[in-house]
Scaffold this motif. Sequence first.
Motif, PDB file in Angstrom:
ATOM      1  N   THR A  77       0.831  -1.206   0.000  1.00 26.72           N
ATOM      2  CA  THR A  77       0.000   0.000   0.000  1.00 26.72           C
ATOM      3  C   THR A  77       0.861   1.250   0.000  1.00 26.72           C
ATOM      4  O   THR A  77       2.040   1.224   0.378  1.00 26.72           O
ATOM      5  CB  THR A  77      -0.924   0.029   1.236  1.00 26.72           C
ATOM      6  OG1 THR A  77      -0.121   0.043   2.417  1.00 26.72           O
ATOM      7  CG2 THR A  77      -1.848  -1.164   1.267  1.00 26.72           C
ATOM      8  N   ILE A  79       1.645   5.383  -1.836  1.00 29.64           N
ATOM      9  CA  ILE A  79       2.049   6.013  -3.095  1.00 29.64           C
ATOM     10  C   ILE A  79       3.552   5.833  -3.304  1.00 29.64           C
ATOM     11  O   ILE A  79       4.349   6.164  -2.434  1.00 29.64           O
ATOM     12  CB  ILE A  79       1.678   7.510  -3.087  1.00 29.64           C
ATOM     13  CG1 ILE A  79       0.150   7.670  -3.164  1.00 29.64           C
ATOM     14  CG2 ILE A  79       2.353   8.251  -4.254  1.00 29.64           C
ATOM     15  CD1 ILE A  79      -0.320   9.105  -3.111  1.00 29.64           C
ATOM     16  N   VAL A  91       0.897   4.031  -7.522  1.00 30.07           N
ATOM     17  CA  VAL A  91       0.399   3.598  -6.217  1.00 30.07           C
ATOM     18  C   VAL A  91       0.466   2.079  -6.121  1.00 30.07           C
ATOM     19  O   VAL A  91       0.276   1.358  -7.112  1.00 30.07           O
ATOM     20  CB  VAL A  91      -1.047   4.119  -6.003  1.00 30.07           C
ATOM     21  CG1 VAL A  91      -1.991   3.557  -7.048  1.00 30.07           C
ATOM     22  CG2 VAL A  91      -1.552   3.812  -4.608  1.00 30.07           C
ATOM     23  N   THR A  95      -3.544  -0.575  -2.128  1.00 25.77           N
ATOM     24  CA  THR A  95      -4.017   0.677  -1.527  1.00 25.77           C
ATOM     25  C   THR A  95      -5.524   0.826  -1.707  1.00 25.77           C
ATOM     26  O   THR A  95      -6.018   0.782  -2.833  1.00 25.77           O
ATOM     27  CB  THR A  95      -3.311   1.884  -2.171  1.00 25.77           C
ATOM     28  OG1 THR A  95      -1.903   1.685  -2.105  1.00 25.77           O
ATOM     29  CG2 THR A  95      -3.696   3.175  -1.476  1.00 25.77           C
ATOM     30  N   LEU A  97      -8.963   2.661  -2.370  1.00 29.40           N
ATOM     31  CA  LEU A  97      -9.288   3.903  -3.076  1.00 29.40           C
ATOM     32  C   LEU A  97      -9.488   5.057  -2.103  1.00 29.40           C
ATOM     33  O   LEU A  97      -9.151   6.203  -2.407  1.00 29.40           O
ATOM     34  CB  LEU A  97     -10.549   3.711  -3.926  1.00 29.40           C
ATOM     35  CG  LEU A  97     -10.355   2.939  -5.232  1.00 29.40           C
ATOM     36  CD1 LEU A  97     -11.716   2.553  -5.808  1.00 29.40           C
ATOM     37  CD2 LEU A  97      -9.575   3.773  -6.243  1.00 29.40           C
ATOM     38  N   ARG A  99      -7.904   5.655   0.697  1.00 27.29           N
ATOM     39  CA  ARG A  99      -6.603   6.201   1.069  1.00 27.29           C
ATOM     40  C   ARG A  99      -5.959   6.941  -0.100  1.00 27.29           C
ATOM     41  O   ARG A  99      -5.302   7.961   0.086  1.00 27.29           O
ATOM     42  CB  ARG A  99      -5.685   5.079   1.559  1.00 27.29           C
ATOM     43  CG  ARG A  99      -6.062   4.573   2.949  1.00 27.29           C
ATOM     44  CD  ARG A  99      -5.116   3.490   3.444  1.00 27.29           C
ATOM     45  NE  ARG A  99      -3.724   3.949   3.499  1.00 27.29           N
ATOM     46  CZ  ARG A  99      -2.706   3.151   3.789  1.00 27.29           C
ATOM     47  NH1 ARG A  99      -2.925   1.869   4.055  1.00 27.29           N
ATOM     48  NH2 ARG A  99      -1.475   3.631   3.833  1.00 27.29           N
ATOM     49  N   LEU A 100      -6.124   6.414  -1.311  1.00 29.16           N
ATOM     50  CA  LEU A 100      -5.576   7.102  -2.479  1.00 29.16           C
ATOM     51  C   LEU A 100      -6.227   8.466  -2.643  1.00 29.16           C
ATOM     52  O   LEU A 100      -5.536   9.478  -2.861  1.00 29.16           O
ATOM     53  CB  LEU A 100      -5.788   6.265  -3.747  1.00 29.16           C
ATOM     54  CG  LEU A 100      -5.387   6.948  -5.054  1.00 29.16           C
ATOM     55  CD1 LEU A 100      -3.906   7.301  -5.071  1.00 29.16           C
ATOM     56  CD2 LEU A 100      -5.745   6.080  -6.255  1.00 29.16           C
ATOM     57  N   ASN A 101      -7.539   8.519  -2.532  1.00 29.37           N
ATOM     58  CA  ASN A 101      -8.250   9.789  -2.719  1.00 29.37           C
ATOM     59  C   ASN A 101      -7.829  10.839  -1.689  1.00 29.37           C
ATOM     60  O   ASN A 101      -7.610  12.004  -2.025  1.00 29.37           O
ATOM     61  CB  ASN A 101      -9.764   9.565  -2.637  1.00 29.37           C
ATOM     62  CG  ASN A 101     -10.315   8.893  -3.876  1.00 29.37           C
ATOM     63  OD1 ASN A 101      -9.775   9.036  -4.967  1.00 29.37           O
ATOM     64  ND2 ASN A 101     -11.395   8.160  -3.723  1.00 29.37           N
ATOM     65  N   LEU A 104      -4.189  11.934  -2.404  1.00 29.10           N
ATOM     66  CA  LEU A 104      -4.120  12.828  -3.558  1.00 29.10           C
ATOM     67  C   LEU A 104      -4.626  14.220  -3.193  1.00 29.10           C
ATOM     68  O   LEU A 104      -4.047  15.238  -3.601  1.00 29.10           O
ATOM     69  CB  LEU A 104      -4.937  12.261  -4.725  1.00 29.10           C
ATOM     70  CG  LEU A 104      -4.343  11.056  -5.454  1.00 29.10           C
ATOM     71  CD1 LEU A 104      -5.330  10.543  -6.506  1.00 29.10           C
ATOM     72  CD2 LEU A 104      -3.016  11.409  -6.120  1.00 29.10           C
ATOM     73  N   THR A 121      -9.709  -1.951  -3.050  1.00 26.24           N
ATOM     74  CA  THR A 121      -8.319  -1.685  -3.385  1.00 26.24           C
ATOM     75  C   THR A 121      -8.262  -1.212  -4.834  1.00 26.24           C
ATOM     76  O   THR A 121      -9.145  -1.520  -5.646  1.00 26.24           O
ATOM     77  CB  THR A 121      -7.445  -2.945  -3.245  1.00 26.24           C
ATOM     78  OG1 THR A 121      -7.921  -3.940  -4.163  1.00 26.24           O
ATOM     79  CG2 THR A 121      -7.480  -3.479  -1.828  1.00 26.24           C
ATOM     80  N   VAL A 122      -7.196  -0.486  -5.171  1.00 18.74           N
ATOM     81  CA  VAL A 122      -7.092   0.022  -6.541  1.00 18.74           C
ATOM     82  C   VAL A 122      -7.019  -1.127  -7.540  1.00 18.74           C
ATOM     83  O   VAL A 122      -7.640  -1.068  -8.615  1.00 18.74           O
ATOM     84  CB  VAL A 122      -5.894   0.980  -6.711  1.00 18.74           C
ATOM     85  CG1 VAL A 122      -6.105   2.258  -5.915  1.00 18.74           C
ATOM     86  CG2 VAL A 122      -4.564   0.321  -6.338  1.00 18.74           C
TER      87      VAL A 122
END
Length: 441
Positions: A77, A79, A91, A95, A97, A99-101, A104, A121-122
């Motif tokens: 997980t 970036i 990424v 990870t 989504l 946490r990614l959002n 970012l 997850t992505v």
Amino acid sequence: MSTATGSGKSTAAWRNWAGNVTARPVREVSPASVEELSAALREARAEGLRAKPVGTGHSFTAAAATDGLLIRPGLLTGIRGIDRAAGTVTVEAGTPLKRLNTALAREGLSLANMGDIMEQTVAGAVSTGTHGTGRDSASIAAQIKGLELVTADGTILTCSADENPDVFAPARVGLGALGVISAITFAVEPVFFLTAREEPMTFEQVTGDFDALVTENEHFEFYWFPHTGNCTTKRNNRSPGPVAPPGRISAFVEDELLSNGLFQVVNSLGRAVPAAIPGIAKISSKALSARTYTDIPYKVFTSPRRVRFMEMEYAVPREALVETLGELKAMVERSRLRISFPVEVRTAPADDIALSTASGRESAYIAVHMYKGTPYQAYFAAAERIFTAHEGRPHWGKLHTRDAEYFADAYPRFGEFTALRDRLDPDRVFGNDYLRRVLGD
């Protein structure tokens, strides 16, 4: 014993979010690097074990089920890097989504479009073709600029339009059949504001003006409440801001009480007393009021969804949406079915991904749901007959009964994908019963 972090004999069954899929793997592994993932796959292949990665289990199908090596991506997980000049972020595949959002947003960046939940997850999201709604911006997979794929023999492939392009193009929606994705590079852009306009409309209004509503809005979707002629619509368009989120009381009433808490109670009542559902639907379909709010993208695109359900979703040609939905409504009205969940309708532009549900055609999505624990088979079977009559393509992660023979006709580039699978995984290390049905063997 594998050298990957957290490996060991599996003692517990794996279950998906909806609880309808269970798997009992021989062993689990939680690799902490792409090298550990590669080693785990080489070992599984040497032992004759099949292997599958699992995300958060938000698929309703058995796409991730395995009786061999279960790969948990919880340590893959975060970036890896942001390239602001290229407008990309790389990424790790595990990870979520969510946490990614949020990560970012802290960097002043955003995806162009996303689905309506962000628990996945992505890698799980893109592998099953997860999408939102959009006039011009397509699924999450269509925003991929590169990916790192570990194949059955442990080879680590870096894929993009320039590097291994023959693998990159189909692997963006790969169903877990080509290898294990270890990292993804997405296109991103400077964070922007979206203004959401939610408004009740009648079924006749929405379907009569559907083409105009899609054309005039960057992101349009609506929900139809079965047993009624009522819909609620949502239009998301870019705006200069500033942030003007829903008021605290409005957000609680609309998002928590009516969409989660009260909705849970209503569905529980409907499950216990199905005859009450049409009357409840008439009340609940009028409970959501018009509102407008502005925020950064993920706070507008996504919503909490805590009421558990079963789901089927099909993509039909966009021009067939109104006729298809009309047939679904007529079927419900003449049947004895009692449907407590609204039907969700979204759109997507055509893309160039072999197994994307929008591959080569503008698409409209119709999603039907039933509350968890309620018999859904009769409703879904009747809906599926309507969807397939209109050349529908089922979402890969949601319930359907289609097989490889159907998909060979539904997807012009189906053979391109299966030929690549034969090359990358001839021994079907990544195979399972679901992939045997949908891809053949």
